[in-house]
Write a protein that holds these residues in place. Structure first.
Motif, PDB file in Angstrom:
ATOM      1  N   ASP A  22       0.830  -1.208   0.000  1.00 44.68           N
ATOM      2  CA  ASP A  22       0.000   0.000   0.000  1.00 44.68           C
ATOM      3  C   ASP A  22       0.866   1.260   0.000  1.00 44.68           C
ATOM      4  OD1 ASP A  22      -2.410  -1.371  -0.002  1.00 44.68           O
ATOM      5  OD2 ASP A  22      -2.636  -1.312   2.182  1.00 44.68           O
ATOM      6  N   ASP A  25       2.364   1.834  -3.394  1.00 42.66           N
ATOM      7  CA  ASP A  25       1.318   2.347  -4.291  1.00 42.66           C
ATOM      8  C   ASP A  25       1.149   3.847  -4.098  1.00 42.66           C
ATOM      9  OD1 ASP A  25       0.760  -0.141  -5.389  1.00 42.66           O
ATOM     10  OD2 ASP A  25      -1.071  -0.467  -4.206  1.00 42.66           O
ATOM     11  N   ASP A  26       1.082   4.258  -2.848  1.00 44.84           N
ATOM     12  CA  ASP A  26       0.867   5.666  -2.523  1.00 44.84           C
ATOM     13  C   ASP A  26       2.028   6.534  -2.996  1.00 44.84           C
ATOM     14  OD1 ASP A  26       1.185   8.113  -0.681  1.00 44.84           O
ATOM     15  OD2 ASP A  26      -0.812   7.426  -0.100  1.00 44.84           O
ATOM     16  N   ARG A 114      10.345  -1.197  -5.948  1.00 44.11           N
ATOM     17  CA  ARG A 114       9.617  -1.003  -7.195  1.00 44.11           C
ATOM     18  C   ARG A 114      10.282   0.130  -7.970  1.00 44.11           C
ATOM     19  NH1 ARG A 114       3.347   0.141  -6.341  1.00 44.11           N
ATOM     20  NH2 ARG A 114       3.706  -1.673  -4.986  1.00 44.11           N
ATOM     21  N   ARG A 256      -3.701  -5.842  -5.396  1.00 39.45           N
ATOM     22  CA  ARG A 256      -4.101  -4.867  -6.408  1.00 39.45           C
ATOM     23  C   ARG A 256      -3.058  -4.680  -7.485  1.00 39.45           C
ATOM     24  NH1 ARG A 256      -5.847  -2.263  -1.665  1.00 39.45           N
ATOM     25  NH2 ARG A 256      -4.088  -0.826  -1.672  1.00 39.45           N
ATOM     26  N   GLY A 257      -1.840  -5.234  -7.265  1.00 40.44           N
ATOM     27  CA  GLY A 257      -0.773  -5.019  -8.220  1.00 40.44           C
ATOM     28  C   GLY A 257      -0.458  -6.254  -9.028  1.00 40.44           C
TER      29      GLY A 257
END
Length: 257
Positions: A22, A25-26, A114, A256-257
């Protein structure tokens, strides 16, 4: 010493891993042209504090580096390939940003990285990022019970070779769990069938990173930021995984990824 984790302990690491997913992602969504790296560092700190997590980087003092690390995320831009020290730098169009973070929640650690392209992508950077992601997927597929650590290293190295990238052997993956770095070391190139046997409960951070040119590295004056020796760009992908009785379990995911 290698510590095998129980199913409950693996699940606890998965809680930490989902939070890291999370967070990345943010931060990735905020990484845009005109954004300062220090703003991304500050956002990561906010999220860690809100969750009640503990940064594994803050006060980290390994054999390399200059003094304790006083940030919570590594932000490496372009030819900075690992351990980028967040500093007063404004992201520009086409920058290649690698983000790497490890935290602990309730005493259990997870680690993930990432790479994202800011603004207009360069085709060679897209291929580089995709290659690290492909290598990470191959490494996870190779993490089967009864296999060997060398199977994972060989899988990563084979992807690098197929894309024409050289592999640095000084920094690679590692065990983790109660602390950020545990045995065993997982090189990003190696021979299949060699090394320790993979057993259920083994938890590893697998982290292929490649550059567009030389596999040699050099350190910035800050003692932390590692750059490619020839100034070529680098990309980095990492997941924390657990070896199980079947397929490896990816712990640093939120679905979600």
């Amino acid at each position: 010493m290698v510590e095998l984790k129980s199913p409950a302990e693996v699940a606890a690491m998965g809680v930490t891993g989902a939070f890291i997913a999370d967070l990345l992602d943010d931060v990735a969504a905020r990484a845009d042209v005109g954004v300062n790296l220090l703003d991304l560092e500050e956002r990561a700190r906010e999220l860690i504090t809100e969750r009640g997590a503990q940064s594994c980087y803050w006060d980290y003092s390994p054999s390399f580096g200059r003094g304790p690390f006083r940030n919570v995320i590594c932000l490496s831009v372009n030819d900075a390939v690992l351990h980028g020290l967040p500093h007063d730098y404004v992201l520009a169009d086409s920058d290649l940003l690698s983000m790497d973070i490890a935290v602990a929640i309730d005493g259990w650690v997870a680690d993930s990285a990432r790479s994202v392209i800011v603004g207009t992508p360069r085709a060679e950077d897209q291929r580089l990022v995709a290659a690290t992601e492909e290598a990470l997927s191959a490494a996870i597929d190779a993490a089967c019970p009864g296999g060997r650590i060398g199977d994972i290293s060989s899988a990563i190295g084979a992807v690098a070779a197929a894309h024409g990238y050289r592999v640095n052997t000084e920094f690679g993956g590692h065990g983790l769990g109660r602390t950020m770095h545990e045995d065993p070391h997982v090189a990003n190139v190696g021979r299949a069938g060699r090394g320790m046997t993979l057993r259920p409960g083994l938890t590893l951070a697998l982290e292929p990173w490649f550059t567009l040119g030389s596999e040699r590295i050099k350190f910035d004056a800050d003692g932390w930021t590692i750059r490619s020796f020839d100034g070529s760009r680098g990309a980095h992908s990492e997941h924390t995984i657990a070896v199980t009785e079947g397929d490896a379990l990816i712990l640093t995911t939120n679905g979600r990824g």
